[in-house]
Design a protein around this motif. Structure first.
Motif, PDB file in Angstrom:
ATOM      1  N   ARG A  17      -0.175   3.681  18.922  1.00  0.00           N
ATOM      2  CA  ARG A  17      -1.334   4.107  18.132  1.00  0.00           C
ATOM      3  C   ARG A  17      -2.406   5.304  18.371  1.00  0.00           C
ATOM      4  O   ARG A  17      -1.851   6.189  19.203  1.00  0.00           O
ATOM      5  CB  ARG A  17      -2.044   3.367  16.881  1.00  0.00           C
ATOM      6  N   GLY A  18      -2.834   4.261  19.949  1.00  0.00           N
ATOM      7  CA  GLY A  18      -3.829   5.435  20.997  1.00  0.00           C
ATOM      8  C   GLY A  18      -3.264   6.739  21.559  1.00  0.00           C
ATOM      9  O   GLY A  18      -3.407   7.821  21.570  1.00  0.00           O
ATOM     10  N   GLU A  72       0.945  -0.791   0.506  1.00  0.00           N
ATOM     11  CA  GLU A  72      -0.475   0.015  -0.136  1.00  0.00           C
ATOM     12  C   GLU A  72       0.980   1.034  -0.084  1.00  0.00           C
ATOM     13  O   GLU A  72       1.597   1.429   0.965  1.00  0.00           O
ATOM     14  CB  GLU A  72      -0.835  -0.004   1.133  1.00  0.00           C
ATOM     15  N   GLN A  73       0.289   2.300  -0.037  1.00  0.00           N
ATOM     16  CA  GLN A  73       1.727   3.441  -0.763  1.00  0.00           C
ATOM     17  C   GLN A  73       0.612   4.986  -0.774  1.00  0.00           C
ATOM     18  O   GLN A  73       1.210   5.675  -0.457  1.00  0.00           O
ATOM     19  CB  GLN A  73       2.358   3.289  -2.277  1.00  0.00           C
ATOM     20  N   GLY A  74      -0.480   4.760  -0.846  1.00  0.00           N
ATOM     21  CA  GLY A  74      -0.986   6.124  -0.827  1.00  0.00           C
ATOM     22  C   GLY A  74      -1.350   5.943   0.466  1.00  0.00           C
ATOM     23  O   GLY A  74      -1.208   5.632   1.306  1.00  0.00           O
ATOM     24  N   PHE A  75      -1.886   6.933   0.972  1.00  0.00           N
ATOM     25  CA  PHE A  75      -2.725   7.209   2.179  1.00  0.00           C
ATOM     26  C   PHE A  75      -4.065   6.815   2.726  1.00  0.00           C
ATOM     27  O   PHE A  75      -4.382   6.956   1.566  1.00  0.00           O
ATOM     28  CB  PHE A  75      -3.518   9.606   2.301  1.00  0.00           C
ATOM     29  N   VAL A  76      -3.305   6.126   4.199  1.00  0.00           N
ATOM     30  CA  VAL A  76      -5.189   5.272   4.766  1.00  0.00           C
ATOM     31  C   VAL A  76      -4.304   5.087   5.675  1.00  0.00           C
ATOM     32  O   VAL A  76      -3.546   5.455   5.875  1.00  0.00           O
ATOM     33  CB  VAL A  76      -4.790   3.543   3.707  1.00  0.00           C
ATOM     34  N   ASN A  77      -6.109   5.208   6.747  1.00  0.00           N
ATOM     35  CA  ASN A  77      -5.691   5.370   7.702  1.00  0.00           C
ATOM     36  C   ASN A  77      -5.074   4.011   8.264  1.00  0.00           C
ATOM     37  O   ASN A  77      -5.186   3.115   8.302  1.00  0.00           O
ATOM     38  CB  ASN A  77      -6.955   5.462   8.301  1.00  0.00           C
ATOM     39  N   GLY A  78      -4.369   4.175   9.551  1.00  0.00           N
ATOM     40  CA  GLY A  78      -4.215   3.317  10.300  1.00  0.00           C
ATOM     41  C   GLY A  78      -4.629   2.185  11.153  1.00  0.00           C
ATOM     42  O   GLY A  78      -4.044   1.074  10.570  1.00  0.00           O
ATOM     43  N   ALA A  91      -6.800  -3.373   9.992  1.00  0.00           N
ATOM     44  CA  ALA A  91      -7.967  -4.406   9.323  1.00  0.00           C
ATOM     45  C   ALA A  91      -7.423  -5.377   7.983  1.00  0.00           C
ATOM     46  O   ALA A  91      -7.579  -6.551   8.145  1.00  0.00           O
ATOM     47  CB  ALA A  91      -8.666  -3.894   9.434  1.00  0.00           C
ATOM     48  N   GLN A  92      -6.640  -4.510   7.316  1.00  0.00           N
ATOM     49  CA  GLN A  92      -6.154  -5.056   6.026  1.00  0.00           C
ATOM     50  C   GLN A  92      -5.454  -6.295   6.352  1.00  0.00           C
ATOM     51  O   GLN A  92      -5.359  -7.575   5.899  1.00  0.00           O
ATOM     52  CB  GLN A  92      -6.674  -4.487   4.991  1.00  0.00           C
TER      53      GLN A  92
END
Length: 137
Positions: free
Chosen positions: A85-86, A54-60, A65-66
């Protein structure tokens, strides 16, 4: 030393080494502790990005999940990464109380566990390659 004083010291030229910033004490310890947490979070994000190609902007949260859907071992990312992360999000987004900076509530033992788990996750990903290189079932 307050942040504004530190910033003013940093802005000055020719400040003798050790005079611009604390070289020991709670402030420096907190700085490095927070820095370690930020770096752990970034490394978890990058290892899951690599695993998913995955290279694009996505949420942690999406990356987590993925990764789990694609057979990333759960014990290598959860609950360790969400906990770190929290706390990192608390550092970045929570306001501070007057005259008192809020620090992370994650213990040094939990931080060391996160580092050990992260190292195991990186080793697992290297050994098993990224999800995009794995044959479809």
């Amino acid at each position: 030393m307050e942040v504004s004083q530190l910033a003013a010291s940093l802005a000055k030229e020719n400040v003798p080494l050790g005079k611009a910033l604390p070289v020991s004490g709670k402030w420096l310890a907190g700085y490095y502790y927070n820095d370690a947490l930020l770096r752990i979070d970034v490394c978890y994000e990058q290892v899951t990005r690599y695993f998913l190609s995955e290279q694009g902007f996505v949420n942690g949260d999406w990356l987590l999940a993925q990764s789990l859907k694609k057979d990333f071992p759960p014990d290598l990312v959860a609950p360790t990464w969400p906990k770190v992360r929290g706390h990192v999000n608390d550092i970045k987004h929570k306001s501070t109380k007057k005259n008192k900076t809020e620090g992370p509530a994650i213990s040094p033992v939990d931080t060391l566990t996160a580092i050990k788990t992260l190292i195991a996750a990186v080793a697992w990903v290297i050994e098993n390659r990224s999800a995009s290189h794995r044959p479809e079932p």
